[in-house]
Design an enzyme around this catalytic site. Structure first.
Site, mmCIF file in Angstrom:
data_model
loop_
_atom_site.group_PDB
_atom_site.id
_atom_site.type_symbol
_atom_site.label_atom_id
_atom_site.label_comp_id
_atom_site.label_asym_id
_atom_site.label_seq_id
_atom_site.Cartn_x
_atom_site.Cartn_y
_atom_site.Cartn_z
ATOM 1 N N SER A 128 0.821 -1.204 0.000
ATOM 2 C CA SER A 128 0.000 0.000 0.000
ATOM 3 C C SER A 128 0.864 1.268 0.000
ATOM 4 O O SER A 128 0.378 2.348 -0.283
ATOM 5 C CB SER A 128 -0.935 0.015 1.216
ATOM 6 O OG SER A 128 -0.227 0.249 2.391
ATOM 7 N N LYS A 167 -0.044 4.451 6.910
ATOM 8 C CA LYS A 167 -0.553 5.423 5.941
ATOM 9 C C LYS A 167 0.038 6.797 6.243
ATOM 10 O O LYS A 167 0.614 7.030 7.293
ATOM 11 C CB LYS A 167 -2.079 5.516 6.049
ATOM 12 C CG LYS A 167 -2.820 4.236 5.696
ATOM 13 C CD LYS A 167 -2.940 4.044 4.204
ATOM 14 C CE LYS A 167 -3.795 2.823 3.889
ATOM 15 N NZ LYS A 167 -3.223 1.557 4.409
#
Lengths: 209, 209
Positions: A128, A167
């Site tokens: 990711s 993230k």
DNA sequence: GTTCATATCGAACCGATGTTCGCAGGAAAG
DNA sequence: CTTTCCTGCGAACATCGGTTCGATATGAAC
């Protein structure tokens, strides 16, 4: 340049070790006791020699006025607490570093760890963050902290779903946006009260075979 | 946690600046004069407050016993001297940093630059180091030095062909091997006298749009 | 008003600390 | 041998520098 005397090498090693441990340079007498030298004048003498050799700089008449120059980066050990990915649970945090074996640590640049505390490492699962050059299998180094600034890369704990994810963090009023660095993936939006910051990424390690 | 007083913020900034400049922490009186404070006891008072806030650690009864914790990485400016690639010439080294404009500098983590001197940056052309996660367009930070240890990533000058190249350095007796980090490319072998080390890579920057 | 906590000020105490000086042993050079 | 340089030793000096103490001022709480 003349070759370094054994005593001077010992002093140099002591100074490096002292600065790693304490975060500031030793005094002349610290070096004296640390290297079993009988007089401060001997320390001063060899300190001058080391200065001439260009291995350190001194601020005269100033306590602890010693600055090492041209040090090679050394490494420090950081506990590897587990793995992290979008949609997968993180082991209880903090895991007790005392219970970990030798294999559960990673070495990292000591310069990065300087003046930092409560560091830990996590192995990344998934891609990711591929666009941030963090790939599946990489190890990220985090500083444990419960706050983050906008744009920082963080490990965030989503309280309701009991998930941890890596993230970029963006505070957007009452909610937060957790943005992956992968053009194929969209952001996660969550209520600010539902997000708990676990740490901020300060480094990445990749091992080549 | 209570909000930080202006004076405490000023002290914190002063301590950071002092340590950058000098390489060791300031004394109580350094802070006093640097922040225009009338008494050392005021410094001590606010130092205790900062310690309670977790922003620094103190070694009591020890001169300069101040250690900053959890510092945000700051940046430092490094001159961008040109570009580098296999088979292309490097501008004369060292270019004069004084003649460069503002656009010809890059910002980098100050922690990496700590205790280092004569840093410069080069923009990478080509993908010969792609497996080291250095891509076309990336900027590498180098420390100027004329020697290297085996396995270090260096900028090497090939004297006869007047080329500069970014490779890993391996001393192999009378010759040196310059190894790209790209499985599609083979190493360069050269006589040791024909290779001049220009610098060692200590960092990589990539800018996202 | 009083009380309490916060922040500042000035002064002093005293141990910490960099520096210097005289002296001595030993190795190398003459 | 003497001389010279390097290295080490011990002591003393003067200042540096962390700490402490009493006093003051301000503002909030009661």
């Amino acid at each position: 340049m003349a070759t370094l005397r054994p005593r001077q090498q010992e002093m140099l090693r002591f100074i490096e070790h002292f600065m790693d441990e304490r975060g500031f340079p030793p005094t002349v007498r610290d070096i004296q006791y640390g290297c079993d030298i009988s007089s401060t004048s001997v320390v001063d003498y060899n300190l001058r020699a080391l200065t001439r050799a260009g291995l350190l700089k001194r601020s005269r008449e100033v306590s602890r006025g010693i600055e090492l120059v041209g040090r090679r980066p050394r490494t420090t050990r950081v506990p590897l607490l587990g793995s992290i990915a979008a949609g997968q649970p993180l082991p209880v945090f903090p895991a007790d570093p005392a219970t970990l074996g030798d294999e559960d640590h990673v070495e990292m640049d000591a310069e990065l760890a300087k003046n930092k505390d409560r560091l830990y490492a996590l192995q990344v699962k998934g891609d990711s963050m591929i666009d941030a050059l963090i790939r599946d299998g990489d190890v990220v180094i985090l500083q444990a902290q419960d706050q983050a600034e906008t744009g920082e890369m963080v490990a965030a704990w989503l309280i309701d779903t009991e998930e941890t994810t890596l993230k970029r963090f963006y505070a957007e009023g009452p909610r937060v946006r957790l943005q992956p660095e992968n053009t194929a993936m969209g952001p996660i939006y969550a209520d600010a009260r539902n997000v708990q910051i676990k740490g901020r990424v300060i480094g990445v390690l990749r091992r080549y075979e």
